[in-house]
Motif scaffolding. Structure first.
Motif, PDB file in Angstrom:
ATOM      1  N   ARG A  37       0.823  -1.199   0.000  1.00 31.57           N
ATOM      2  CA  ARG A  37       0.000   0.000   0.000  1.00 31.57           C
ATOM      3  C   ARG A  37       0.868   1.266   0.000  1.00 31.57           C
ATOM      4  O   ARG A  37       0.606   2.229  -0.703  1.00 31.57           O
ATOM      5  CB  ARG A  37      -0.904   0.003   1.234  1.00 31.57           C
ATOM      6  CG  ARG A  37      -2.288   0.465   0.925  1.00 31.57           C
ATOM      7  CD  ARG A  37      -3.167   0.361   2.117  1.00 31.57           C
ATOM      8  NE  ARG A  37      -2.608  -0.644   3.016  1.00 31.57           N
ATOM      9  CZ  ARG A  37      -3.242  -1.272   3.969  1.00 31.57           C
ATOM     10  NH1 ARG A  37      -4.463  -1.009   4.213  1.00 31.57           N
ATOM     11  NH2 ARG A  37      -2.690  -2.170   4.727  1.00 31.57           N
ATOM     12  N   PHE A  38       1.956   1.227   0.775  1.00 26.60           N
ATOM     13  CA  PHE A  38       2.870   2.374   0.821  1.00 26.60           C
ATOM     14  C   PHE A  38       3.521   2.586  -0.550  1.00 26.60           C
ATOM     15  O   PHE A  38       3.597   3.717  -1.037  1.00 26.60           O
ATOM     16  CB  PHE A  38       3.937   2.148   1.898  1.00 26.60           C
ATOM     17  CG  PHE A  38       4.937   3.258   1.977  1.00 26.60           C
ATOM     18  CD1 PHE A  38       4.601   4.481   2.537  1.00 26.60           C
ATOM     19  CD2 PHE A  38       6.220   3.085   1.470  1.00 26.60           C
ATOM     20  CE1 PHE A  38       5.528   5.492   2.605  1.00 26.60           C
ATOM     21  CE2 PHE A  38       7.141   4.107   1.532  1.00 26.60           C
ATOM     22  CZ  PHE A  38       6.803   5.310   2.110  1.00 26.60           C
ATOM     23  N   ARG A  39       3.964   1.514  -1.172  1.00 24.22           N
ATOM     24  CA  ARG A  39       4.559   1.632  -2.509  1.00 24.22           C
ATOM     25  C   ARG A  39       3.545   2.163  -3.520  1.00 24.22           C
ATOM     26  O   ARG A  39       3.870   3.000  -4.362  1.00 24.22           O
ATOM     27  CB  ARG A  39       5.088   0.280  -2.982  1.00 24.22           C
ATOM     28  CG  ARG A  39       6.348  -0.141  -2.312  1.00 24.22           C
ATOM     29  CD  ARG A  39       6.801  -1.457  -2.869  1.00 24.22           C
ATOM     30  NE  ARG A  39       7.818  -2.056  -2.004  1.00 24.22           N
ATOM     31  CZ  ARG A  39       8.104  -3.330  -1.950  1.00 24.22           C
ATOM     32  NH1 ARG A  39       7.449  -4.173  -2.739  1.00 24.22           N
ATOM     33  NH2 ARG A  39       9.023  -3.770  -1.152  1.00 24.22           N
ATOM     34  N   PHE A  40       2.321   1.663  -3.422  1.00 18.80           N
ATOM     35  CA  PHE A  40       1.266   2.124  -4.316  1.00 18.80           C
ATOM     36  C   PHE A  40       0.986   3.618  -4.117  1.00 18.80           C
ATOM     37  O   PHE A  40       0.852   4.382  -5.072  1.00 18.80           O
ATOM     38  CB  PHE A  40      -0.013   1.306  -4.093  1.00 18.80           C
ATOM     39  CG  PHE A  40      -1.147   1.737  -4.953  1.00 18.80           C
ATOM     40  CD1 PHE A  40      -1.161   1.428  -6.315  1.00 18.80           C
ATOM     41  CD2 PHE A  40      -2.202   2.469  -4.425  1.00 18.80           C
ATOM     42  CE1 PHE A  40      -2.206   1.832  -7.114  1.00 18.80           C
ATOM     43  CE2 PHE A  40      -3.247   2.877  -5.233  1.00 18.80           C
ATOM     44  CZ  PHE A  40      -3.252   2.555  -6.571  1.00 18.80           C
ATOM     45  N   ASN A  41       0.930   4.040  -2.840  1.00 17.83           N
ATOM     46  CA  ASN A  41       0.702   5.460  -2.552  1.00 17.83           C
ATOM     47  C   ASN A  41       1.856   6.319  -3.070  1.00 17.83           C
ATOM     48  O   ASN A  41       1.635   7.389  -3.650  1.00 17.83           O
ATOM     49  CB  ASN A  41       0.524   5.683  -1.044  1.00 17.83           C
ATOM     50  CG  ASN A  41      -0.822   5.185  -0.556  1.00 17.83           C
ATOM     51  OD1 ASN A  41      -1.735   5.001  -1.350  1.00 17.83           O
ATOM     52  ND2 ASN A  41      -0.926   4.949   0.737  1.00 17.83           N
ATOM     53  N   LEU A  67       3.844   5.584  -5.543  1.00 15.76           N
ATOM     54  CA  LEU A  67       3.742   5.572  -6.998  1.00 15.76           C
ATOM     55  C   LEU A  67       2.635   6.523  -7.478  1.00 15.76           C
ATOM     56  O   LEU A  67       2.838   7.285  -8.426  1.00 15.76           O
ATOM     57  CB  LEU A  67       3.469   4.141  -7.477  1.00 15.76           C
ATOM     58  CG  LEU A  67       3.437   3.930  -8.983  1.00 15.76           C
ATOM     59  CD1 LEU A  67       4.809   4.205  -9.573  1.00 15.76           C
ATOM     60  CD2 LEU A  67       2.989   2.528  -9.305  1.00 15.76           C
ATOM     61  N   CYS A  68       1.497   6.522  -6.838  1.00 19.03           N
ATOM     62  CA  CYS A  68       0.403   7.428  -7.210  1.00 19.03           C
ATOM     63  C   CYS A  68       0.810   8.879  -7.015  1.00 19.03           C
ATOM     64  O   CYS A  68       0.555   9.731  -7.880  1.00 19.03           O
ATOM     65  CB  CYS A  68      -0.844   7.121  -6.373  1.00 19.03           C
ATOM     66  SG  CYS A  68      -1.696   5.622  -6.883  1.00 19.03           S
ATOM     67  N   TYR A  69       1.439   9.177  -5.891  1.00 23.40           N
ATOM     68  CA  TYR A  69       1.878  10.555  -5.648  1.00 23.40           C
ATOM     69  C   TYR A  69       2.952  10.978  -6.649  1.00 23.40           C
ATOM     70  O   TYR A  69       2.973  12.121  -7.113  1.00 23.40           O
ATOM     71  CB  TYR A  69       2.398  10.713  -4.220  1.00 23.40           C
ATOM     72  CG  TYR A  69       1.310  10.656  -3.170  1.00 23.40           C
ATOM     73  CD1 TYR A  69       0.087  11.295  -3.364  1.00 23.40           C
ATOM     74  CD2 TYR A  69       1.492   9.962  -1.993  1.00 23.40           C
ATOM     75  CE1 TYR A  69      -0.905  11.235  -2.412  1.00 23.40           C
ATOM     76  CE2 TYR A  69       0.507   9.906  -1.029  1.00 23.40           C
ATOM     77  CZ  TYR A  69      -0.685  10.542  -1.242  1.00 23.40           C
ATOM     78  OH  TYR A  69      -1.670  10.501  -0.302  1.00 23.40           O
ATOM     79  N   SER A  70       3.823  10.071  -7.003  1.00 24.92           N
ATOM     80  CA  SER A  70       4.872  10.390  -7.975  1.00 24.92           C
ATOM     81  C   SER A  70       4.262  10.715  -9.333  1.00 24.92           C
ATOM     82  O   SER A  70       4.632  11.711  -9.980  1.00 24.92           O
ATOM     83  CB  SER A  70       5.848   9.239  -8.156  1.00 24.92           C
ATOM     84  OG  SER A  70       6.285   8.737  -6.956  1.00 24.92           O
ATOM     85  N   TRP A  71       3.335   9.863  -9.776  1.00 24.88           N
ATOM     86  CA  TRP A  71       2.694  10.110 -11.065  1.00 24.88           C
ATOM     87  C   TRP A  71       1.882  11.405 -11.030  1.00 24.88           C
ATOM     88  O   TRP A  71       1.878  12.168 -11.996  1.00 24.88           O
ATOM     89  CB  TRP A  71       1.797   8.933 -11.452  1.00 24.88           C
ATOM     90  CG  TRP A  71       2.571   7.831 -12.100  1.00 24.88           C
ATOM     91  CD1 TRP A  71       2.920   6.645 -11.563  1.00 24.88           C
ATOM     92  CD2 TRP A  71       3.106   7.853 -13.422  1.00 24.88           C
ATOM     93  NE1 TRP A  71       3.649   5.896 -12.449  1.00 24.88           N
ATOM     94  CE2 TRP A  71       3.780   6.628 -13.611  1.00 24.88           C
ATOM     95  CE3 TRP A  71       3.100   8.756 -14.452  1.00 24.88           C
ATOM     96  CZ2 TRP A  71       4.427   6.302 -14.788  1.00 24.88           C
ATOM     97  CZ3 TRP A  71       3.744   8.437 -15.627  1.00 24.88           C
ATOM     98  CH2 TRP A  71       4.398   7.218 -15.782  1.00 24.88           C
TER      99      TRP A  71
END
Length: 132
Positions: free
Chosen positions: A17-21, A23-27
């Motif tokens: 979930r942290f990696r996904f968050n 990644l979403c914030y980066s994009w």
């Protein structure tokens, strides 16, 4: 043992979930930067067009002033008396006197006489056509 397994899967889920968050914030940040750069680029081009339009408008105003002053000058010089005044006072010209005028009589040439002669004119034109 099950507790360890449960904690391990829970930690794994948190990390995912942290990696996904991240990644979403980066994009999101990348998209925001791209949109901001395009906005600045187009704002800069619009500003340069505005400056060019301003330069053209100032040049047009100067041309309009010149045009109106030329029209005023043309309106001032409508009659021959006004032209005579302008020639005398602005250009320093003087009207010629009788002693300054000399008439020269010029004899007409043969071509002018032939051209003016109604009867000889067709004959001369045919002769000129036949001349080699």
């Amino acid at each position: 043992m099950e507790r360890k397994k449960h904690l391990k899967s829970r930690n794994h889920a948190k990390r995912r979930r942290f990696r996904f968050n991240v990644l979403c914030y980066s994009w999101s940040l990348l998209v925001l930067l791209v949109v901001a750069s395009y906005t600045l680029y187009y704002h800069n081009s619009v500003a340069s067009y505005d400056r060019a339009i301003g330069v053209q408008e100032r040049a047009l105003e100067e041309m309009e002033k010149t045009r109106s002053s030329l029209y005023a000058q043309v309106e001032d010089i409508r009659t021959s008396d006004e032209i005579l005044k302008t020639a005398r006072f602005q250009l320093g010209m003087v009207y010629p006197g009788e002693d300054q005028i000399e008439y020269i009589e010029v004899a007409p040439t043969e071509e002018e006489v032939a051209r003016d002669n109604v009867f000889a004119n067709p004959v001369i034109s045919v002769l000129q056509f036949l001349r080699p």
